[in-house]
Write a protein that holds these residues in place. Structure first.
Motif, PDB file in Angstrom:
ATOM      1  N   TYR A  13       0.856  -1.184   0.000  1.00 24.37           N
ATOM      2  CA  TYR A  13       0.000   0.000   0.000  1.00 24.37           C
ATOM      3  C   TYR A  13       0.890   1.230   0.000  1.00 24.37           C
ATOM      4  O   TYR A  13       1.918   1.263   0.680  1.00 24.37           O
ATOM      5  CB  TYR A  13      -0.891   0.047   1.244  1.00 24.37           C
ATOM      6  N   VAL A  22       2.425  -5.222   3.004  1.00 28.11           N
ATOM      7  CA  VAL A  22       1.585  -5.994   3.927  1.00 28.11           C
ATOM      8  C   VAL A  22       1.798  -7.494   3.720  1.00 28.11           C
ATOM      9  O   VAL A  22       1.865  -8.260   4.681  1.00 28.11           O
ATOM     10  CB  VAL A  22       0.102  -5.625   3.746  1.00 28.11           C
ATOM     11  N   SER A  41      -1.829 -11.336  14.191  1.00 32.58           N
ATOM     12  CA  SER A  41      -2.269 -10.223  15.024  1.00 32.58           C
ATOM     13  C   SER A  41      -2.975  -9.179  14.170  1.00 32.58           C
ATOM     14  O   SER A  41      -2.920  -9.227  12.935  1.00 32.58           O
ATOM     15  CB  SER A  41      -1.067  -9.625  15.751  1.00 32.58           C
ATOM     16  N   SER A  42      -3.613  -8.234  14.847  1.00 34.31           N
ATOM     17  CA  SER A  42      -4.313  -7.166  14.149  1.00 34.31           C
ATOM     18  C   SER A  42      -3.330  -6.392  13.273  1.00 34.31           C
ATOM     19  O   SER A  42      -2.229  -6.064  13.717  1.00 34.31           O
ATOM     20  CB  SER A  42      -4.953  -6.250  15.193  1.00 34.31           C
ATOM     21  N   GLY A  43      -3.706  -6.164  12.016  1.00 35.39           N
ATOM     22  CA  GLY A  43      -2.828  -5.441  11.102  1.00 35.39           C
ATOM     23  C   GLY A  43      -1.823  -6.318  10.376  1.00 35.39           C
ATOM     24  O   GLY A  43      -0.997  -5.836   9.610  1.00 35.39           O
ATOM     25  N   SER A  44      -1.897  -7.636  10.588  1.00 35.62           N
ATOM     26  CA  SER A  44      -0.920  -8.535   9.968  1.00 35.62           C
ATOM     27  C   SER A  44      -1.257  -8.866   8.509  1.00 35.62           C
ATOM     28  O   SER A  44      -0.470  -9.507   7.829  1.00 35.62           O
ATOM     29  CB  SER A  44      -0.800  -9.831  10.788  1.00 35.62           C
ATOM     30  N   GLY A  45      -2.448  -8.445   8.042  1.00 37.03           N
ATOM     31  CA  GLY A  45      -2.766  -8.626   6.631  1.00 37.03           C
ATOM     32  C   GLY A  45      -3.790  -9.708   6.325  1.00 37.03           C
ATOM     33  O   GLY A  45      -3.952 -10.111   5.164  1.00 37.03           O
ATOM     34  N   LYS A  46      -4.535 -10.147   7.316  1.00 31.77           N
ATOM     35  CA  LYS A  46      -5.500 -11.231   7.110  1.00 31.77           C
ATOM     36  C   LYS A  46      -6.622 -10.807   6.154  1.00 31.77           C
ATOM     37  O   LYS A  46      -6.982 -11.535   5.228  1.00 31.77           O
ATOM     38  CB  LYS A  46      -6.089 -11.693   8.458  1.00 31.77           C
ATOM     39  N   THR A  47      -7.191  -9.631   6.411  1.00 30.82           N
ATOM     40  CA  THR A  47      -8.270  -9.140   5.547  1.00 30.82           C
ATOM     41  C   THR A  47      -7.744  -8.876   4.136  1.00 30.82           C
ATOM     42  O   THR A  47      -8.402  -9.213   3.143  1.00 30.82           O
ATOM     43  CB  THR A  47      -8.893  -7.863   6.151  1.00 30.82           C
ATOM     44  N   THR A  48      -6.537  -8.319   4.058  1.00 27.29           N
ATOM     45  CA  THR A  48      -5.904  -8.088   2.752  1.00 27.29           C
ATOM     46  C   THR A  48      -5.763  -9.415   2.007  1.00 27.29           C
ATOM     47  O   THR A  48      -6.087  -9.508   0.817  1.00 27.29           O
ATOM     48  CB  THR A  48      -4.518  -7.436   2.947  1.00 27.29           C
TER      49      THR A  48
HETATM   50  N1  ADP Z   1      -6.626   0.329   1.628  1.00 25.41           N
HETATM   51  C1  ADP Z   1      -5.545   0.428   2.424  1.00 25.41           C
HETATM   52  N2  ADP Z   1      -4.663   1.432   2.243  1.00 25.41           N
HETATM   53  C2  ADP Z   1      -3.559   1.529   3.017  1.00 25.41           C
HETATM   54  N3  ADP Z   1      -3.235   0.646   3.980  1.00 25.41           N
HETATM   55  C3  ADP Z   1      -4.065  -0.372   4.198  1.00 25.41           C
HETATM   56  C4  ADP Z   1      -5.265  -0.548   3.441  1.00 25.41           C
HETATM   57  N4  ADP Z   1      -5.890  -1.663   3.867  1.00 25.41           N
HETATM   58  C5  ADP Z   1      -5.121  -2.152   4.858  1.00 25.41           C
HETATM   59  N5  ADP Z   1      -4.029  -1.386   5.064  1.00 25.41           N
HETATM   60  C6  ADP Z   1      -2.960  -1.653   6.040  1.00 25.41           C
HETATM   61  O1  ADP Z   1      -2.461  -2.940   5.814  1.00 25.41           O
HETATM   62  C7  ADP Z   1      -2.194  -3.622   7.025  1.00 25.41           C
HETATM   63  C8  ADP Z   1      -2.980  -4.928   7.081  1.00 25.41           C
HETATM   64  O2  ADP Z   1      -4.363  -4.652   7.189  1.00 25.41           O
HETATM   65  P1  ADP Z   1      -5.454  -5.807   7.261  1.00 25.41           P
HETATM   66  O3  ADP Z   1      -5.288  -6.701   6.087  1.00 25.41           O
HETATM   67  O4  ADP Z   1      -6.767  -5.174   7.453  1.00 25.41           O
HETATM   68  O5  ADP Z   1      -4.976  -6.600   8.585  1.00 25.41           O
HETATM   69  P2  ADP Z   1      -5.795  -7.583   9.547  1.00 25.41           P
HETATM   70  O6  ADP Z   1      -7.045  -7.995   8.840  1.00 25.41           O
HETATM   71  O7  ADP Z   1      -4.861  -8.736   9.794  1.00 25.41           O
HETATM   72  O8  ADP Z   1      -6.050  -6.830  10.800  1.00 25.41           O
HETATM   73  C9  ADP Z   1      -2.524  -2.648   8.129  1.00 25.41           C
HETATM   74  O9  ADP Z   1      -1.329  -2.030   8.545  1.00 25.41           O
HETATM   75  C10 ADP Z   1      -3.452  -1.656   7.475  1.00 25.41           C
HETATM   76  O10 ADP Z   1      -3.347  -0.413   8.097  1.00 25.41           O
END
Ligand code: ADP
Ligand code: MG
Length: 223
Positions: A13, A22, A41-48
């Motif tokens: 990103y 990420v 952990s939170s922010g580790s990229g699971k949703t991504t």
């Molecule tokens: N659209 C985006 N633009 C910039 N940074 C993003 C975006 N989506 C997620 N991030 C960043 O990418 C990292 C992983 O996010 P995310 O996949 O939501 O993690 P998780 O689901 O594990 O908590 C985080 O640091 C988040 O701030």
């Protein structure tokens, strides 16, 4: 056959002039019918990770395959109908359409697919998860657990081969959370769907076929 495959997938990103990596060359193959738990952990990229595997977002580098078909460069117009039939999503925050009733929310993907039996299938699923008395309620008239059970019905109505569930119990108390996870597992076993579940629930992780952990952009496959 691999239902889902990621090869050397990277996601970066850019925020202003800063780049955050990420996911760093993550590779993963999920065989058809597998129940995979993703932790981190939170922010580790699971949703991504889930967004990339489902084609909701594009990797910066690397390739993604669904049912051995390379979807990396597939345009959203072609991906949307593919996703509607192949993939069901369950989110932490439910994502129900506020202006539609529970029944209409559940029917929606089936109507998109021109299924003439959308209504009866939706009723059947709602009954299955104990929501037969809530069909005409709007989302704001449902409890958290009820919303998530309705969202689950919506994810299942087109009989997708893949279910992605992203911390589906994150907004629920433990009793409702357990009920939602048990239903997800029940449907997975019954329909042999490939289930990719992001959860911190240790009991559920134990019954998964496999668990992977995201840490510092890399995927730990364990063992
Ligand atoms: N659209 C985006 N633009 C910039 N940074 C993003 C975006 N989506 C997620 N991030 C960043 O990418 C990292 C992983 O996010 P995310 O996949 O939501 O993690 P998780 O689901 O594990 O908590 C985080 O640091 C988040 O701030
Ligand atoms: Mg997340």
């Amino acid at each position: 056959m691999n239902m889902i495959e990621a090869r050397q997938m990277t996601k970066t990103y850019t925020i202003g002039d800063r780049q955050i990596c990420v996911l760093d060359k993550v590779s993963l193959a999920v065989p058809a019918g597998e129940f995979l738990v993703v932790k981190g952990s939170s922010g580790s990229g699971k949703t991504t990770l889930l967004s990339l595997l489902s084609g909701l977002d594009k990797p910066t580098a690397g390739r993604v395959f669904l049912e051995d078909q390379d979807i990396t460069d597939t345009k959203e117009d072609d991906l949307a109908p593919l996703r509607n039939g192949l993939i069901g999503f369950v989110f932490q925050s439910f994502h129900l359409v506020p202006s539609l009733t529970a029944l209409e929310n559940v029917m929606f993907p089936a109507e998109l697919a021109h299924d003439p039996h959308a209504r009866e299938k939706a009723h059947h699923l709602l009954k299955r998860v104990g929501l037969q008395g809530r069909a005409d309620n709007f989302p704001h008239q449902l409890s958290g657990g009820e919303k998530q059970r309705a969202a689950m019905c919506r994810a299942l109505i087109n009989h997708p081969k893949i279910i992605f569930a992203d911390e589906p119990t994150g907004n629920l108390d433990s009793a409702n959370g357990r009920a939602v996870l048990e239903l997800l597992l029940e449907f997975h076993r019954e329909r042999q769907t490939t289930l990719v579940l992001v959860t911190h629930n240790e009991e559920i992780a134990k019954v998964a076929d496999r668990m992977v952990v995201l840490l510092d952009g890399r995927m730990d496959h364990g063992g």
